[in-house]
Structures are given as C-alpha cells and as structure tokens.
Design a protein around this motif. Structure first.
Motif, PDB file in Angstrom:
ATOM      1  N   LEU A   6      46.248  53.603  41.045  1.00 57.75           N
ATOM      2  CA  LEU A   6      45.488  52.373  40.913  1.00 57.75           C
ATOM      3  C   LEU A   6      44.025  52.608  41.267  1.00 57.75           C
ATOM      4  CD1 LEU A   6      45.304  49.184  40.841  1.00 57.75           C
ATOM      5  CD2 LEU A   6      45.863  49.293  43.256  1.00 57.75           C
ATOM      6  N   LYS A   7      43.143  51.960  40.515  1.00 52.65           N
ATOM      7  CA  LYS A   7      41.708  51.979  40.798  1.00 52.65           C
ATOM      8  C   LYS A   7      41.168  50.611  40.421  1.00 52.65           C
ATOM      9  CE  LYS A   7      37.412  53.730  41.057  1.00 52.65           C
ATOM     10  NZ  LYS A   7      36.816  53.934  42.340  1.00 52.65           N
ATOM     11  N   THR A   8      40.344  50.042  41.293  1.00 46.67           N
ATOM     12  CA  THR A   8      39.673  48.790  40.988  1.00 46.67           C
ATOM     13  C   THR A   8      38.186  49.082  40.841  1.00 46.67           C
ATOM     14  OG1 THR A   8      41.308  47.577  42.275  1.00 46.67           O
ATOM     15  CG2 THR A   8      39.283  46.424  41.759  1.00 46.67           C
ATOM     16  N   ARG A  13      40.969  46.317  36.827  1.00 50.21           N
ATOM     17  CA  ARG A  13      42.031  46.938  37.616  1.00 50.21           C
ATOM     18  C   ARG A  13      42.686  47.948  36.679  1.00 50.21           C
ATOM     19  NH1 ARG A  13      47.555  46.287  39.011  1.00 50.21           N
ATOM     20  NH2 ARG A  13      47.842  46.387  41.260  1.00 50.21           N
ATOM     21  N   VAL A  15      45.503  50.981  36.049  1.00 51.95           N
ATOM     22  CA  VAL A  15      46.775  51.483  36.554  1.00 51.95           C
ATOM     23  C   VAL A  15      47.343  52.503  35.581  1.00 51.95           C
ATOM     24  CG1 VAL A  15      49.108  50.845  37.273  1.00 51.95           C
ATOM     25  CG2 VAL A  15      47.243  49.226  37.593  1.00 51.95           C
ATOM     26  N   TYR A  33      43.318  46.202  33.188  1.00 50.82           N
ATOM     27  CA  TYR A  33      43.356  44.747  33.286  1.00 50.82           C
ATOM     28  C   TYR A  33      41.943  44.249  33.562  1.00 50.82           C
ATOM     29  CZ  TYR A  33      48.352  45.495  34.262  1.00 50.82           C
ATOM     30  OH  TYR A  33      49.661  45.871  34.208  1.00 50.82           O
ATOM     31  N   ARG A  34      41.639  43.044  33.106  1.00 48.93           N
ATOM     32  CA  ARG A  34      40.349  42.430  33.423  1.00 48.93           C
ATOM     33  C   ARG A  34      40.600  41.111  34.133  1.00 48.93           C
ATOM     34  NH1 ARG A  34      36.012  41.406  28.819  1.00 48.93           N
ATOM     35  NH2 ARG A  34      36.840  39.309  28.758  1.00 48.93           N
ATOM     36  N   GLU A  35      39.848  40.897  35.191  1.00 51.03           N
ATOM     37  CA  GLU A  35      39.975  39.662  35.958  1.00 51.03           C
ATOM     38  C   GLU A  35      39.612  38.477  35.067  1.00 51.03           C
ATOM     39  OE1 GLU A  35      38.295  37.764  40.108  1.00 51.03           O
ATOM     40  OE2 GLU A  35      37.872  39.867  39.658  1.00 51.03           O
ATOM     41  N   TYR A  44      47.240  39.850  41.252  1.00 52.33           N
ATOM     42  CA  TYR A  44      47.212  41.041  42.100  1.00 52.33           C
ATOM     43  C   TYR A  44      46.161  40.798  43.163  1.00 52.33           C
ATOM     44  CZ  TYR A  44      49.484  43.111  38.024  1.00 52.33           C
ATOM     45  OH  TYR A  44      50.329  43.373  36.966  1.00 52.33           O
ATOM     46  N   ASP A  45      46.538  40.943  44.407  1.00 54.32           N
ATOM     47  CA  ASP A  45      45.614  40.753  45.527  1.00 54.32           C
ATOM     48  C   ASP A  45      44.885  39.414  45.457  1.00 54.32           C
ATOM     49  OD1 ASP A  45      46.288  43.298  46.526  1.00 54.32           O
ATOM     50  OD2 ASP A  45      44.743  44.238  45.307  1.00 54.32           O
ATOM     51  N   LYS A  47      43.939  37.724  42.896  1.00 57.15           N
ATOM     52  CA  LYS A  47      43.094  37.531  41.724  1.00 57.15           C
ATOM     53  C   LYS A  47      43.949  37.537  40.463  1.00 57.15           C
ATOM     54  CE  LYS A  47      39.186  39.872  43.851  1.00 57.15           C
ATOM     55  NZ  LYS A  47      38.292  41.034  43.784  1.00 57.15           N
ATOM     56  N   TYR A  49      44.593  38.464  36.538  1.00 57.35           N
ATOM     57  CA  TYR A  49      44.193  39.486  35.574  1.00 57.35           C
ATOM     58  C   TYR A  49      44.974  39.346  34.275  1.00 57.35           C
ATOM     59  CZ  TYR A  49      42.047  42.112  39.422  1.00 57.35           C
ATOM     60  OH  TYR A  49      41.268  42.517  40.480  1.00 57.35           O
TER      61      TYR A  49
END
Length: 82
Positions: A6-8, A13, A15, A33-35, A44-45, A47, A49
């Motif tokens: 995972l990287k934000t 986001r 994955v 993914y885009r917020e 996720y967290d 927010k 997406y």
C-alpha cells in the motif's frame, strides 16, 4: 514489493494485490483508487475512495481505466517499488 502493498500519495491510494479477473489467475494487479471527497465509495482510514485505474503489475499497462490519474503517480510506481 510483495503482494498487498500500500502507498498513499495525495488523493490516491495505491494497492498491489492478486488480480480479481479470472483470466489473470495467479497474477497481480496494481489498483489505484482516488479519494471521492464525498460520502460514497469504499472507505479506507475514514476516507471514501473509488477505483481510478487497474494496471497489470508486471507491465504497468492499463487493464481498466475509469478516472484520470496524475502523471506523477504513474511515473513513480517503479520508484515506490510497485
């Protein structure tokens, strides 16, 4: 990087995980993914997406593309270990 990494980065986001497509059995995909900034989409967290792009993890070629992804995200995938 291994599977399920995972990287934000900004509103994205990223994955790496096993492919959900039956014709890609045993292969991995990179899902970006885009917020959404709204109250819909996967959470996720805290927010929301939505899927922007799905890439083949080996070639980084698009499998599905739904939304525009910033060029610096795509340019840095290898540097980030994807």
């Amino acid at each position: 990087m291994s599977v399920n990494t995972l990287k934000t980065f900004g509103p994205f986001r990223i994955v790496k995980k096993p492919s959900i497509y039956t014709n890609r059995n045993g292969k991995c995909d990179i899902v970006i993914y885009r917020e959404t900034g709204q109250n819909w989409g996967a959470v996720y967290d805290g927010k929301h997406y939505t899927i922007a792009t799905i890439l083949d993890a080996d070639t980084l070629r698009p499998i599905r593309s739904y939304l525009t992804v910033a060029g610096d995200v795509l340019d840095n995938l290898k540097a980030w270990g994807f």
